[in-house]
Design a protein around this motif. Structure first.
Motif, PDB file in Angstrom:
ATOM      1  N   PRO A 122      27.699  33.339  26.197  1.00  0.00           N
ATOM      2  CA  PRO A 122      26.761  33.680  27.273  1.00  0.00           C
ATOM      3  C   PRO A 122      27.472  34.307  28.463  1.00  0.00           C
ATOM      4  N   ARG A 123      26.839  35.325  29.031  1.00  0.00           N
ATOM      5  CA  ARG A 123      27.412  35.974  30.209  1.00  0.00           C
ATOM      6  C   ARG A 123      27.197  35.125  31.446  1.00  0.00           C
TER       7      ARG A 123
ATOM      8  N   LEU B 278      31.824  40.410  37.761  1.00  0.00           N
ATOM      9  CA  LEU B 278      31.788  39.561  36.573  1.00  0.00           C
ATOM     10  C   LEU B 278      31.646  40.411  35.307  1.00  0.00           C
ATOM     11  N   HIS B 279      30.811  41.437  35.401  1.00  0.00           N
ATOM     12  CA  HIS B 279      30.633  42.354  34.274  1.00  0.00           C
ATOM     13  C   HIS B 279      31.941  43.058  33.937  1.00  0.00           C
ATOM     14  N   ARG B 280      32.665  43.521  34.950  1.00  0.00           N
ATOM     15  CA  ARG B 280      33.940  44.195  34.723  1.00  0.00           C
ATOM     16  C   ARG B 280      34.966  43.234  34.116  1.00  0.00           C
ATOM     17  N   GLN B 281      34.965  41.986  34.584  1.00  0.00           N
ATOM     18  CA  GLN B 281      35.881  41.000  34.015  1.00  0.00           C
ATOM     19  C   GLN B 281      35.566  40.751  32.538  1.00  0.00           C
ATOM     20  N   THR B 282      34.265  40.646  32.241  1.00  0.00           N
ATOM     21  CA  THR B 282      33.845  40.422  30.857  1.00  0.00           C
ATOM     22  C   THR B 282      34.243  41.592  29.972  1.00  0.00           C
TER      23      THR B 282
ATOM     24  N   ARG C  78      36.924  41.587  26.928  1.00  0.00           N
ATOM     25  CA  ARG C  78      36.489  42.067  25.614  1.00  0.00           C
ATOM     26  C   ARG C  78      37.461  43.116  25.072  1.00  0.00           C
ATOM     27  N   ALA C  79      37.832  44.082  25.938  1.00  0.00           N
ATOM     28  CA  ALA C  79      38.766  45.130  25.525  1.00  0.00           C
ATOM     29  C   ALA C  79      40.129  44.545  25.179  1.00  0.00           C
TER      30      ALA C  79
ATOM     31  N   ILE D 266      31.757  55.068  41.509  1.00  0.00           N
ATOM     32  CA  ILE D 266      31.831  53.626  41.760  1.00  0.00           C
ATOM     33  C   ILE D 266      33.201  53.271  42.343  1.00  0.00           C
ATOM     34  N   PRO D 267      33.237  52.712  43.560  1.00  0.00           N
ATOM     35  CA  PRO D 267      34.519  52.357  44.188  1.00  0.00           C
ATOM     36  C   PRO D 267      35.064  51.052  43.610  1.00  0.00           C
ATOM     37  N   ALA D 268      35.748  51.157  42.487  1.00  0.00           N
ATOM     38  CA  ALA D 268      36.312  49.987  41.818  1.00  0.00           C
ATOM     39  C   ALA D 268      37.535  50.412  41.031  1.00  0.00           C
ATOM     40  N   LYS D 269      38.321  49.439  40.605  1.00  0.00           N
ATOM     41  CA  LYS D 269      39.563  49.698  39.884  1.00  0.00           C
ATOM     42  C   LYS D 269      39.281  50.258  38.499  1.00  0.00           C
TER      43      LYS D 269
END
Length: 372
Positions: free
Chosen positions: A77-78, A90-94, A98-99, A268-271
């Motif tokens: 579960p997410r 949280l989505h990016r961490q998931t 996964r990768a 999107i300002p993200a890593k």
């Protein structure tokens, strides 16, 4: 970059091969040999523990095993959050986890980039385009290899661009212009001049080609990525605009000024976690800030800067509209007009997508800016 080598023991003998990773992932600390007898539950457990599997079985079975492991990852579960920014992270961490897990299934490659496994595809052309020939055996993740094969198909078939009535062929590592709404904005906005233009961060060269097709006499297209520079030159030559568009390596701006400067920065300002992600993610909003800070100095008197930008970062809680306006003002710019369009890509209506709430509200805009 220092060469790295994957090391494992096989038949009681220590062996090694050159390590390669598209995402610059580190060499797994522990590698064990696996084949068609490996069960998905065991593969999933080992990968979660950080043990990589060097595949010696059937290639197609490796693909099936990877799908089975992916289903086990997705079964968990997410974590949820009502805060958009926290939900995004949280989505990016998931996705990152996964990768990482899927990247633990490794495939050996011979020195000529052939795959020495049963039922392996003839992928030497695709892998050479993506990775280049090193002249020695190597090891890469199945994920990398399938990505290279998929990118080769994108490159071979191309993406039809209605505004050009032609196909653009993205190269490996260069973002494909599959979201046509931003191209349509550049196609329809009123040109301030047809004398010249700059296209900043050209990628495949698609926007430079659109400007040339619209009658802009000379276009200078810039990028920092060698793959993008070669990809843009090839596409523009194929489209017949090779003499009209000059592709140059530059950090944002070329020398001089122009009556029109166009930029479609990452939204999107993200890593970013891999080279291809730099087309989507702009760490700390650096490219957006650099463009808005410096573009005024590269505009002719009365010239316009066109900023193509989605507001998805606002819906994700990563940037506010007032912060964008502050950046525009700090660059000595004023807004002449804003042309909006709603995206139509599949994820807009995909309620299973973790970012659906933001995507459903997203608008892509072309901001027409002038010096104050």
């Amino acid at each position: 970059m220092t060469e790295q080598f994957a090391v494992w023991t096989e038949n009681d003998v220590e062996q090694s091969a050159r390590w390669g990773s598209t995402s610059n992932a580190p060499v797994p600390k522990r590698i064990v040999v696996a084949d068609d007898t490996m069960k998905a539950d065991d593969a999933y457990r080992l990968a979660c523990e950080g043990t990589a599997l060097l595949w010696r079985g059937d290639f197609q079975n490796a693909r099936q095993l990877s799908k089975a492991v992916a289903s086990r990852i997705d079964r968990k579960p997410r974590r949820a959050s009502d805060d958009p920014a926290k939900a995004f992270h949280l989505h990016r961490q998931t996705q990152g986890r996964r990768a990482q897990i899927l990247g633990m299934l490794l495939i050996p490659l011979d020195a000529d980039l052939s795959i020495p496994l049963r039922r392996a595809p003839d992928a030497q052309v695709a892998l050479t385009e993506a990775f280049g020939i090193t002249g020695e055996p190597s090891v890469r993740s199945l994920r990398d290899i399938l990505g290279a094969i998929g990118a080769h198909e994108w490159h071979r078939k191309g993406v039809f661009i209605e505004a050009l009535d032609a196909r653009v062929h993205p190269a490996f590592g260069v973002f494909s212009p599959v979201r046509g709404e931003y191209v349509d904005l550049v196609t329809s906005a009123p040109l301030p001049s047809t004398e010249s233009a700059f296209d900043i961060g050209t990628g495949t060269g698609v926007l430079a080609a659109v400007l040339a097709r619209r009658g802009v006499k000379t276009v200078t297209a810039t990028d920092q990525d060698p793959r993008a520079l070669q990809c843009a030159r090839t596409n523009l030559s194929r489209l017949g605009y090779g003499d009209q568009v000059n592709v140059v390596e530059a950090d944002l701006f070329p020398e001089g000024t122009a009556p029109l400067v166009v930029c479609n920065p990452p939204w999107i300002p993200a890593k970013a976690t891999s080279p291809i992600e730099y087309a989507v993610y702009d760490p700390a909003g650096a490219m957006l800030k650099g463009f808005l800070t410096g573009v005024a100095a590269h505009l002719d008197d009365g010239g316009e800067a066109w900023l193509i930008l989605s507001d998805i970062a606002e819906h994700l809680g990563l940037r506010t509209r007032s912060e964008l306006h502050d950046l525009i003002a700090a660059g000595g710019l004023t807004v002449v007009d804003r042309i909006d369009v709603k995206p139509t890509h599949a994820k807009v209506s995909d309620r299973t997508d973790a970012l659906h709430a933001a995507r459903a509200r997203e608008t892509t805009s072309l901001w027409r800016l002038r010096r104050r």
